[in-house]
Design a protein around this motif. Structure first.
Motif, short mmCIF file in Angstrom:
data_model
loop_
_atom_site.label_atom_id
_atom_site.label_comp_id
_atom_site.label_asym_id
_atom_site.label_seq_id
_atom_site.Cartn_x
_atom_site.Cartn_y
_atom_site.Cartn_z
N TYR A 171 4.11 10.64 12.38
CA TYR A 171 3.02 11.55 12.68
C TYR A 171 3.12 12.03 14.13
CZ TYR A 171 -1.40 13.44 11.03
OH TYR A 171 -2.39 14.28 10.60
N VAL A 198 -3.51 8.31 15.55
CA VAL A 198 -2.55 7.74 14.59
C VAL A 198 -1.13 8.10 15.03
CG1 VAL A 198 -1.76 7.70 12.19
CG2 VAL A 198 -4.20 7.93 12.69
N THR A 249 4.65 5.22 -5.00
CA THR A 249 4.50 3.77 -5.14
C THR A 249 3.26 3.39 -5.93
OG1 THR A 249 3.39 3.63 -2.99
CG2 THR A 249 5.77 3.24 -3.02
N THR A 286 -4.73 9.96 8.00
CA THR A 286 -4.25 11.29 8.42
C THR A 286 -4.88 12.41 7.59
OG1 THR A 286 -2.29 11.09 7.01
CG2 THR A 286 -2.06 10.42 9.31
N ALA A 287 -5.65 12.06 6.57
CA ALA A 287 -6.39 13.09 5.83
C ALA A 287 -7.53 13.63 6.69
CB ALA A 287 -6.94 12.50 4.53
N ILE A 288 -7.87 12.90 7.75
CA ILE A 288 -9.01 13.28 8.59
C ILE A 288 -8.53 14.17 9.74
CG2 ILE A 288 -10.82 12.36 10.11
CD1 ILE A 288 -10.37 9.72 8.26
N PRO A 289 -9.07 15.39 9.83
CA PRO A 289 -8.66 16.29 10.91
C PRO A 289 -8.84 15.61 12.28
CG PRO A 289 -10.03 17.46 9.35
CD PRO A 289 -10.08 16.02 8.96
N ALA A 308 -6.87 13.26 13.38
CA ALA A 308 -6.31 11.90 13.35
C ALA A 308 -5.11 11.78 14.29
CB ALA A 308 -5.90 11.53 11.93
N ARG A 331 -4.65 -1.73 -4.13
CA ARG A 331 -4.11 -0.95 -3.02
C ARG A 331 -5.21 -0.33 -2.17
NH1 ARG A 331 1.24 1.86 -3.74
NH2 ARG A 331 0.07 3.80 -3.75
N THR A 367 0.82 -1.21 0.00
CA THR A 367 0.00 0.00 0.00
C THR A 367 0.86 1.27 0.00
OG1 THR A 367 -0.17 -0.36 2.37
CG2 THR A 367 -2.08 -0.97 1.05
N GLY A 368 2.14 1.14 0.29
CA GLY A 368 3.08 2.25 0.13
C GLY A 368 2.76 3.51 0.92
N GLY A 369 1.93 3.41 1.96
CA GLY A 369 1.61 4.59 2.76
C GLY A 369 0.15 5.03 2.61
N LEU A 370 -0.57 4.34 1.72
CA LEU A 370 -1.95 4.74 1.42
C LEU A 370 -2.88 4.68 2.63
CD1 LEU A 370 -4.12 5.50 -0.66
CD2 LEU A 370 -4.28 3.10 -1.28
N LEU A 390 -2.14 4.99 5.88
CA LEU A 390 -1.87 6.11 6.79
C LEU A 390 -2.23 7.45 6.16
CD1 LEU A 390 1.48 4.86 8.36
CD2 LEU A 390 -0.70 5.17 9.58
N THR A 391 -2.04 7.57 4.85
CA THR A 391 -2.42 8.80 4.15
C THR A 391 -3.91 9.06 4.32
OG1 THR A 391 -0.70 8.51 2.49
CG2 THR A 391 -2.53 9.93 1.89
N GLU A 392 -4.70 8.01 4.14
CA GLU A 392 -6.16 8.18 4.24
C GLU A 392 -6.58 8.50 5.67
OE1 GLU A 392 -8.39 8.36 1.91
OE2 GLU A 392 -7.10 7.86 0.22
N GLY A 430 1.65 12.51 6.06
CA GLY A 430 1.09 11.25 6.55
C GLY A 430 1.26 10.05 5.64
N GLY A 431 2.21 10.09 4.69
CA GLY A 431 2.42 8.95 3.81
C GLY A 431 2.04 9.25 2.36
N ARG A 450 -6.37 21.75 4.42
CA ARG A 450 -5.66 20.51 4.73
C ARG A 450 -5.28 19.66 3.50
NH1 ARG A 450 -5.21 17.82 9.68
NH2 ARG A 450 -4.93 15.57 9.55
N THR A 481 2.91 7.24 -1.02
CA THR A 481 1.75 6.63 -1.66
C THR A 481 1.72 6.96 -3.15
OG1 THR A 481 0.44 6.75 0.36
CG2 THR A 481 -0.78 6.54 -1.69
N ARG A 494 -1.49 19.32 1.88
CA ARG A 494 -0.78 18.04 1.85
C ARG A 494 -0.32 17.68 0.44
NH1 ARG A 494 -2.34 13.74 5.85
NH2 ARG A 494 -3.19 12.61 4.07
N PRO A 496 -6.75 21.58 10.46
CA PRO A 496 -7.37 22.91 10.45
C PRO A 496 -6.82 23.87 11.52
CG PRO A 496 -8.85 21.28 11.42
CD PRO A 496 -7.67 20.54 10.91
#
Lengths: 416, 416
Positions: free
Chosen positions: B306, A299, B290, A290-293, A295, A395, A281-284, A286-288, B282-283, B391, B287, B395, B358
């Motif tokens: 993080y 995380v 990759t 941490t996209a959430i305020p 997190a 992924r 997943t190469g970081g996907l 954690l990326t998803e 956050g990756g 945000r 992501t 990113r 935010p």
């Protein structure tokens, strides 16, 4: 009632944007039982707009216009329709005040041409614009209802839902509320879900049940009509219950919930932190998350162990495991999950290793995926998956499976 | 030549899909200098389609239809137009053979109704379908050109570009080629780019220069016309050179190139590996890298640091730095870049730390970003940015800035 949607704007005819307004309105009108028989797009040209209106008058009882309500001289929807209908345009004082307030709020000077936006068809019902300046309006003349809406979707959509739709329901003699609810599922295919509840979909007319699909997920949109909001919601509750009795184990949330949002929410609720070791997943994942305020409360982070050397040096997977079992193996997933948890001092460790493609790896086919989950309380579990699709799909599905595994763990292990 | 595009399909009137075919065709027709004055959408209904065609016949010299060429009884575009024009439908033998071959290739049995797809208007020019079964066709009668294209965009678009467009150019008496090229830029705003080359855009008619924008990037589409393909390309080369003389330092690639693809490509070319330490992203950076097949040759992986404890325990940023300078600081970015490089045994280490929002962090405003880049050959460099937006935008822009920094490094440090 038969309807036509006329979008006004040269940018549509130049191909700069697609007519998503017509799509939105068509879907909403279908819910009301209004037949949309034609969409028309016409440019910012009075003659051709007039021509389009005349054609529509001969074949529709409801004509909805989008666009051409702005302050420039190219904006001529109101003017053209006023002329065609023999109606005056008059200043709507409330709209004017709201335009003036808008300029004051954004610290800009209001130029004279902005007043034009407060002009409305005499005798029309005003549809307030709560997200912009130009008000919408609706009027019925000679058995044809004309509704004028602004072009920008972020103004048009809320205006239609809050003011336009109730106006139409009034016209239709309906005093019903429309309530809808989306149920979201993961881990079940669209065709399987439809088969499991086929009889419910077929028998059901209020609420209607419509499947939606995308990205390895399935959702059902329930739409109920009733004059009482409470009763409409009860109808939704009842249908939801019947559906969840069949496929409840795949259900994860309502409306705009996502698996990632739900995971962050549940981790917060259970006060648990998470760390991830991500190979394919190469970081996907954690990326998803941490996209959430917010997190950061749950995380910790993790390791993107794309190269085997990183699995070995950073996450201490013994070289012997990598050579005998391989990087894509149950044993490797187990160690990655355990070691990333301890390395990052998290309550939960999760790992993703597998073959995203395009080529097989270690003799294992594309779509082979192992997800490990480690907690201090339980023995580490590893889930083996064989996912369909190509690199991107594999992924994102892997990351979503990770969420569903965590959600199950949180529900089970930390209950009560 | 004035055109109308008629899309046939009830799914459009139900709001299930947007009419992206009209958008695509409008853009392409505009390039040819053909004026599109109307789009119409009509359902799978012979009577209403006939009505729409009659309206279009009165106002257009070119009518392009999309959809309704399939095998089912709902597909009635050809039948309706044949009746209106008083033309027979005849089997096109080549199309029939190609449909039969399609079924043979996909190991399916061809049902009788599929033969319907090989029916074409007698005397029309056939437009081959190389991505599906139903052929398109074009015919000119009584000074009106009718072009019928399939509905699925993946069939319609290549058919139009390869066969439909040349047919129209022939009609227009043009024997020109149309060549286009997209130039991609990063690190310059849309308005700045337009200002810098305003005179070129204004003076230029062949090729035309059109700006496109999105996600912190800007692109320019150059479109040249010439009867010789070589000359058309020379026109593009000349305009490109003039543009790059002004803004070449922001240029990174052509057409569907992305900063991430370009980064992986250049790393491969220079035979350098990379590792990343990602805090605010956050990756996301790893992501995106990759996501590109073959990234494993150059991407080692990295650490999503993080939580500050992960920065400290895994990437050895001293607690004193985190408390005095803070996690969002030049010093922290420097250490993260250096330490992730050595931890993952990579040639290049890059780090991302900052405030995605935010809320502000450590008293630093949203959009504060530090990117560190470390190589064994040079002293570590840290770039301080103040990015606009929210945000998600912050990113993705941060990750893209990372690419542009790496590309500069690769071009400079490893030259020759």
């Amino acid at each position: 009632m038969n309807a036509e949607i006329i979008a006004v704007g040269s940018e549509l005819l130049l191909g700069q944007i697609a007519n998503t307004n017509a799509q939105f309105l068509s879907e909403k009108l279908a819910e009301l039982g209004i037949n949309v028989y034609f969409h028309t797009v016409v440019g910012d040209n009075a003659g051709r707009l007039e021509q389009a209106v005349r054609v529509a008058q001969a074949r529709a009882e409801l004509i909805i216009f989008t666009g051409g309500l702005g302050p420039t001289k190219d904006d001529l929807t109101k003017e053209t329709i006023a002329r065609l209908l023999g109606r005056e345009l008059v200043i709507d004082e409330e709209a004017l005040r709201s335009i003036e307030a808008y300029f004051a709020r954004t610290n800009r000077t209001m130029t004279e041409n902005n007043k034009k936006q407060a002009l409305v068809l005499q005798g029309s019902t005003i549809l307030k614009n709560e997200h912009g300046m130009a008000p919408g309006m609706a009027i019925t003349l000679n058995s044809i209802t004309y509704m004028l809406l602004p072009g920008p979707p972020k103004e048009m959509q809320p205006m239609f839902l809050k003011y336009g739709r109730p106006f139409l329901m009034e016209q239709l003699g309906r005093h019903e509320r429309i309530e809808s609810r989306v149920l979201r599922f993961f881990g079940i295919g669209e065709s399987q879900l439809e088969t499991d509840i086929e009889d419910l979909i077929d028998q059901q007319s209020n609420p209607t049940i419509a499947p939606l699909a995308g990205d390895g997920e399935v959702a059902l949109r329930l739409t109920a009509k009733h004059h009482s909001e409470i009763e409409a919601k009860k109808l939704l509750d009842k249908a939801e219950q019947a559906i969840l009795e069949r496929v409840g184990r795949y259900f994860y949330g309502y409306n705009d919930e996502t698996l990632f949002k739900k995971t962050v929410k549940m981790l917060k609720e259970k006060k648990k932190t998470i760390a991830a070791a991500e190979s394919l997943t190469g970081g996907l994942f954690l990326t998803e998350l941490t996209a959430i305020p917010g997190a950061s409360q749950v995380v910790r982070g993790g390791v993107v162990c794309y190269a085997n050397e990183v699995k070995e040096k950073v996450l201490h997977v013994p070289a012997s495991v990598l050579t005998t079992d391989g990087a894509v193996s149950e044993r490797c997933a187990q160690l990655l999950a355990e070691n990333v948890r301890t390395l990052c001092h998290a309550d939960i460790g999760i790992s993703f290793t597998g073959v995203a493609g395009p080529d097989p790896l270690e003799g294992k086919p594309v779509g082979t995926v192992y997800i490990g989950i480690s907690t201090p309380e339980n023995e580490t579990e590893v889930y083996a998956l064989a996912l369909p699709g190509q690199r991107d799909a594999i992924r994102i599905r892997t990351a979503k499976y990770g969420c569903s595994i965590i959600l199950k763990k949180l529900a089970a292990a930390y209950e009560g």
